[in-house]
Design a protein around this motif. Structure first.
Motif, PDB file in Angstrom:
ATOM      1  N   VAL A   1      56.862 126.940 -76.927  1.00  0.00           N
ATOM      2  CA  VAL A   1      55.441 126.927 -76.604  1.00  0.00           C
ATOM      3  C   VAL A   1      55.227 127.363 -75.156  1.00  0.00           C
ATOM      4  N   LYS A   2      54.179 128.145 -74.932  1.00  0.00           N
ATOM      5  CA  LYS A   2      53.741 128.539 -73.599  1.00  0.00           C
ATOM      6  C   LYS A   2      53.482 127.291 -72.752  1.00  0.00           C
ATOM      7  N   GLN A   3      53.940 127.286 -71.503  1.00  0.00           N
ATOM      8  CA  GLN A   3      53.926 126.066 -70.704  1.00  0.00           C
ATOM      9  C   GLN A   3      52.531 125.461 -70.536  1.00  0.00           C
ATOM     10  N   GLU A   4      51.490 126.298 -70.505  1.00  0.00           N
ATOM     11  CA  GLU A   4      50.134 125.784 -70.304  1.00  0.00           C
ATOM     12  C   GLU A   4      49.646 124.933 -71.460  1.00  0.00           C
ATOM     13  N   TYR A   5      50.343 124.980 -72.593  1.00  0.00           N
ATOM     14  CA  TYR A   5      49.918 124.221 -73.779  1.00  0.00           C
ATOM     15  C   TYR A   5      50.880 123.089 -74.124  1.00  0.00           C
ATOM     16  N   VAL A   6      51.772 122.802 -73.168  1.00  0.00           N
ATOM     17  CA  VAL A   6      52.691 121.673 -73.292  1.00  0.00           C
ATOM     18  C   VAL A   6      52.142 120.531 -72.448  1.00  0.00           C
ATOM     19  N   LEU A   7      52.241 119.323 -72.962  1.00  0.00           N
ATOM     20  CA  LEU A   7      51.650 118.149 -72.313  1.00  0.00           C
ATOM     21  C   LEU A   7      52.738 117.173 -71.885  1.00  0.00           C
ATOM     22  N   ARG A   8      52.523 116.560 -70.750  1.00  0.00           N
ATOM     23  CA  ARG A   8      53.490 115.589 -70.238  1.00  0.00           C
ATOM     24  C   ARG A   8      53.202 114.216 -70.837  1.00  0.00           C
ATOM     25  N   ILE A   9      54.242 113.570 -71.374  1.00  0.00           N
ATOM     26  CA  ILE A   9      54.108 112.221 -71.941  1.00  0.00           C
ATOM     27  C   ILE A   9      54.448 111.211 -70.856  1.00  0.00           C
ATOM     28  N   PRO A  10      53.518 110.310 -70.534  1.00  0.00           N
ATOM     29  CA  PRO A  10      53.783 109.350 -69.457  1.00  0.00           C
ATOM     30  C   PRO A  10      54.996 108.470 -69.747  1.00  0.00           C
ATOM     31  N   ASP A  11      55.700 108.113 -68.701  1.00  0.00           N
ATOM     32  CA  ASP A  11      56.831 107.200 -68.837  1.00  0.00           C
ATOM     33  C   ASP A  11      56.347 105.878 -69.424  1.00  0.00           C
ATOM     34  N   GLY A  12      57.155 105.318 -70.295  1.00  0.00           N
ATOM     35  CA  GLY A  12      56.853 104.000 -70.842  1.00  0.00           C
ATOM     36  C   GLY A  12      56.107 104.011 -72.156  1.00  0.00           C
ATOM     37  N   LEU A  13      55.499 105.146 -72.534  1.00  0.00           N
ATOM     38  CA  LEU A  13      54.828 105.200 -73.835  1.00  0.00           C
ATOM     39  C   LEU A  13      55.860 105.380 -74.939  1.00  0.00           C
ATOM     40  N   ASP A  14      55.764 104.571 -75.975  1.00  0.00           N
ATOM     41  CA  ASP A  14      56.639 104.713 -77.136  1.00  0.00           C
ATOM     42  C   ASP A  14      56.402 106.092 -77.746  1.00  0.00           C
ATOM     43  N   PRO A  15      57.427 106.950 -77.807  1.00  0.00           N
ATOM     44  CA  PRO A  15      57.200 108.310 -78.311  1.00  0.00           C
ATOM     45  C   PRO A  15      56.727 108.349 -79.755  1.00  0.00           C
ATOM     46  N   LYS A  16      57.137 107.375 -80.556  1.00  0.00           N
ATOM     47  CA  LYS A  16      56.671 107.348 -81.957  1.00  0.00           C
ATOM     48  C   LYS A  16      55.164 107.125 -82.001  1.00  0.00           C
ATOM     49  N   GLY A  17      54.703 106.126 -81.261  1.00  0.00           N
ATOM     50  CA  GLY A  17      53.284 105.817 -81.257  1.00  0.00           C
ATOM     51  C   GLY A  17      52.459 106.822 -80.485  1.00  0.00           C
ATOM     52  N   ALA A  18      53.105 107.574 -79.591  1.00  0.00           N
ATOM     53  CA  ALA A  18      52.382 108.573 -78.814  1.00  0.00           C
ATOM     54  C   ALA A  18      52.074 109.822 -79.618  1.00  0.00           C
ATOM     55  N   ALA A  19      52.866 110.104 -80.655  1.00  0.00           N
ATOM     56  CA  ALA A  19      52.672 111.354 -81.398  1.00  0.00           C
ATOM     57  C   ALA A  19      51.234 111.529 -81.895  1.00  0.00           C
ATOM     58  N   PRO A  20      50.626 110.536 -82.557  1.00  0.00           N
ATOM     59  CA  PRO A  20      49.259 110.752 -83.050  1.00  0.00           C
ATOM     60  C   PRO A  20      48.206 110.870 -81.959  1.00  0.00           C
ATOM     61  N   LEU A  21      48.552 110.524 -80.726  1.00  0.00           N
ATOM     62  CA  LEU A  21      47.593 110.730 -79.644  1.00  0.00           C
ATOM     63  C   LEU A  21      47.241 112.205 -79.496  1.00  0.00           C
TER      64      LEU A  21
ATOM     65  N   GLU B   1      44.460 114.161 -69.640  1.00  0.00           N
ATOM     66  CA  GLU B   1      43.734 113.015 -69.099  1.00  0.00           C
ATOM     67  C   GLU B   1      43.827 111.826 -70.045  1.00  0.00           C
ATOM     68  N   MET B   2      43.670 112.083 -71.339  1.00  0.00           N
ATOM     69  CA  MET B   2      43.763 111.013 -72.334  1.00  0.00           C
ATOM     70  C   MET B   2      45.164 110.409 -72.355  1.00  0.00           C
ATOM     71  N   LEU B   3      46.189 111.249 -72.323  1.00  0.00           N
ATOM     72  CA  LEU B   3      47.563 110.734 -72.330  1.00  0.00           C
ATOM     73  C   LEU B   3      47.832 109.882 -71.092  1.00  0.00           C
ATOM     74  N   ASP B   4      47.365 110.330 -69.939  1.00  0.00           N
ATOM     75  CA  ASP B   4      47.569 109.563 -68.709  1.00  0.00           C
ATOM     76  C   ASP B   4      46.835 108.219 -68.776  1.00  0.00           C
ATOM     77  N   PHE B   5      45.624 108.229 -69.341  1.00  0.00           N
ATOM     78  CA  PHE B   5      44.871 106.987 -69.539  1.00  0.00           C
ATOM     79  C   PHE B   5      45.645 106.036 -70.453  1.00  0.00           C
ATOM     80  N   CYS B   6      46.176 106.576 -71.546  1.00  0.00           N
ATOM     81  CA  CYS B   6      46.961 105.742 -72.467  1.00  0.00           C
ATOM     82  C   CYS B   6      48.216 105.210 -71.796  1.00  0.00           C
ATOM     83  N   GLY B   7      48.810 106.014 -70.919  1.00  0.00           N
ATOM     84  CA  GLY B   7      49.973 105.540 -70.186  1.00  0.00           C
ATOM     85  C   GLY B   7      49.637 104.368 -69.279  1.00  0.00           C
ATOM     86  N   ARG B   8      48.504 104.439 -68.615  1.00  0.00           N
ATOM     87  CA  ARG B   8      48.102 103.346 -67.717  1.00  0.00           C
ATOM     88  C   ARG B   8      47.755 102.078 -68.485  1.00  0.00           C
TER      89      ARG B   8
END
Length: 353
Positions: free
Chosen positions: A138-158, A304-311
């Motif tokens: 995937v082109k880098q501009e369409y890749v999203l950073r997953i915050p540390d500490g989020l369960d990757p299984k539960g993060a997928a549907p985000l 922004e949503m992923l970062d909010f969920c991480g916090r």
């Protein structure tokens, strides 16, 4: 060189998904190569696999709720490095220069966004294929950073359910002092409740199912109203600043409009199509009320949503399945038999094949 990968694909509208091999493109200078760890299962996957929308070209590899680790980056990639935990959602490209893209709303690209599966690559025209596979490029501009500490299984549907409900909550200013109602408690509805509550809103579930109260309150709802009870609906007349309607099929919106406050908004995020019965405009005109629609979200909003969920430690409630279970999962989706989102453990893909 292109990499041949194993996947599960639909080969026709009537056959079960089955193992399928295809080539991922040779990585370009701005590409990120990702080993897929988990992939969520969305209703859209089922619709695409069964050609419910009439546009599917086969074979098609569904999946646009992708979590994985970076294994390689192109020479011009600056945002990610090998080993990063990342996500890919519903889009993998857009024109990048139109009015919508320029405002960070790539999903509304005026030339048409390139979706993660069922689309065509903007450079070589090859079909895009989704996350029910070993790897994705995937082109880098369409890749999203997953915050540390989020369960990757539960993060997928985000990457789909999360951003689909975050966008209207954010755009219509849900927060302290606002009253938000959520229609329907499924994959989208349960995320809307979690996010609205974390944003500081007072949250109400509107449901036709009496048995959902305990779960709604566990997820964060302050109130539950049985929408099939006219007396209970009358009791919340004029109450809600915002209603997030997550119901995925045609249904009557008219009972919900009176529950909107002055200048309140009902946003459709689950259903796409003509409304039946017809919408009575009188209470909208008299109360300056709005019925609107919302489509996922752009890349900035998704991050922004992923970062909010991480916090706030927010993830989706998921049932993890193996790749061989996907066809059964589709049948269960049709019966709403999941709380609240299926996620495929992609480590099971090779064993399945």
């Amino acid at each position: 060189m292109p990499v041949n990968v194993l996947s599960y694909a639909a080969v026709s509208a009537t056959e079960p998904l089955r193992p399928y091999r295809f080539d991922r493109r040779d990585p370009r200078r701005d590409d990120v190569v990702i080993d897929i760890l988990y992939c969520g299962v969305c209703h859209s996957d089922l619709h695409a696999a069964r050609n419910d929308w009439g546009w599917t070209s086969y074979p098609i590899v569904p999946g646009h709720e992708i979590i994985g680790r970076v294994t390689a980056v192109g020479a011009q990639v600056s945002r990610f490095k090998v080993g990063d935990m990342v996500g890919v959602g519903c889009m993998v490209d857009s024109c990048g220069v139109c009015a919508a893209c320029g405002q960070g709303h790539q999903q509304h690209c005026l030339e048409g966004a390139t979706f993660t599966y069922g689309g065509a690559d903007r450079i070589d025209g090859s079909p895009t294929q989704g996350g029910y596979s070993e790897k994705i490029t995937v082109k880098q501009e369409y890749v999203l950073r997953i915050p540390d500490g989020l369960d990757p299984k539960g993060a997928a549907p985000l990457l789909c359910a999360g951003i689909t409900t975050w966008s209207p909550l954010k755009n219509y200013h849900a927060g302290p002092g606002t009253r938000v109602a959520v229609v329907g408690l499924g994959g989208l509805g349960h995320m809307a409740i979690k996010l609205a509550k974390a944003m500081g809103a007072e949250v109400t579930l509107l449901t036709r199912s009496p048995g959902k109260e305990d779960d709604a309150r566990r997820l964060g709802a302050d109130h539950v109203v049985l929408s099939s009870d006219p007396a209970r609906m009358a009791a919340v007349a004029g109450r809600f600043n915002l209603i997030i309607d997550t119901v995925p099929y045609v249904h009557d919106l008219n009972p919900y409009i009176p529950t909107l406050a002055f200048k309140g908004t009902l946003v459709l995020v689950g259903y796409l199509g003509p409304l039946e019965p017809a919408l009575d405009s009188a209470p909208m005109v008299m109360g300056s009320k709005v019925v609107a629609g919302s489509l996922i979200g752009g890349i900035p909003a998704t991050q922004e949503m992923l970062d909010f969920c991480g916090r706030h430690g927010i993830v989706s409630d998921v049932e993890v399945i193996g790749m061989p279970d996907i066809n059964d999962a589709y049948e269960r989706l049709l019966k709403s038999d999941v709380k609240y989102r299926f996620v495929i453990d992609m480590a099971t893909l090779r064993a399945a094949a």
